[in-house]
Design a protein around this motif. Structure first.
Motif, PDB file in Angstrom:
ATOM      1  N   ASP A 269      64.673  37.690  69.539  1.00  0.00           N
ATOM      2  CA  ASP A 269      65.247  37.476  70.883  1.00  0.00           C
ATOM      3  C   ASP A 269      64.804  36.209  71.578  1.00  0.00           C
ATOM      4  OD1 ASP A 269      66.662  39.872  70.832  1.00  0.00           O
ATOM      5  OD2 ASP A 269      65.230  41.185  71.781  1.00  0.00           O
TER       6      ASP A 269
ATOM      7  N   LYS B 204      66.764  33.605  69.859  1.00  0.00           N
ATOM      8  CA  LYS B 204      68.107  33.457  70.342  1.00  0.00           C
ATOM      9  C   LYS B 204      68.283  32.698  71.731  1.00  0.00           C
ATOM     10  CE  LYS B 204      69.595  37.609  67.938  1.00  0.00           C
ATOM     11  NZ  LYS B 204      69.883  39.190  68.121  1.00  0.00           N
ATOM     12  N   THR B 205      67.104  33.072  72.609  1.00  0.00           N
ATOM     13  CA  THR B 205      67.197  32.287  74.087  1.00  0.00           C
ATOM     14  C   THR B 205      67.216  30.855  73.671  1.00  0.00           C
ATOM     15  OG1 THR B 205      66.103  34.372  74.873  1.00  0.00           O
ATOM     16  CG2 THR B 205      65.638  32.288  76.130  1.00  0.00           C
TER      17      THR B 205
END
Length: 146
Positions: free
Chosen positions: A56, A59-60
């Motif tokens: 995550d 992905k950011t």
């Protein structure tokens, strides 16, 4: 961003060719293609995230890179397409080539910190996959030790 490099190369080719040998149709199509491009730089974000199996946090960072790329592309398009370039003269073609080159440099300066930040989040296996576009092996792999 990807669409700027071919435009720079085409612009330099147009600028270096004598005016008598210019193909006005080709020059106008180059500008039209550059200024009417609808492709978004972030179109491959989901595919890249899946291919690299990103966390995550990664992905950011990739989304930040994609957003910077999209903003940079929009800024370059505005800078290049607000006024129709005069491609009928050698100085006009050279001036437009300079504008393209400056837009490309500005884009690279805007994107580079986000690319560095994203790249720093990747492990070695992900970096290799990102650097090679997911290709394994290939002609140059034996030369560069991967």
């Amino acid at each position: 961003m990807r669409s700027i490099l071919p435009a720079v190369l085409a612009g330099l080719a147009v600028a270096a060719t004598p005016a008598s040998a210019q193909n006005a149709w080709l020059a106008s199509k180059m500008v039209e293609g550059l200024c009417s491009s609808k492709a978004a730089p972030g179109d491959n974000v989901d595919r890249t995230a899946k291919r690299l199996n990103l966390t995550d946090a990664q992905k950011t960072a990739l989304k930040d890179l994609s957003d910077a790329s999209a903003a940079s592309a929009a800024s370059a398009k505005t800078a290049l397409c607000d006024a129709k370039p005069d491609l009928t003269t050698s100085p006009g073609r050279l001036e437009f080539s300079e504008k393209i080159t400056q837009a490309q440099l500005d884009s690279l300066k805007a994107i580079e910190p986000k690319l560095q930040a994203f790249y720093a989040t990747l492990d070695d296996k992900q970096k290799h996959a990102f650097d090679t576009g997911g290709r394994v092996g290939g002609f140059f792999s034996s030369w560069f030790g991967r």
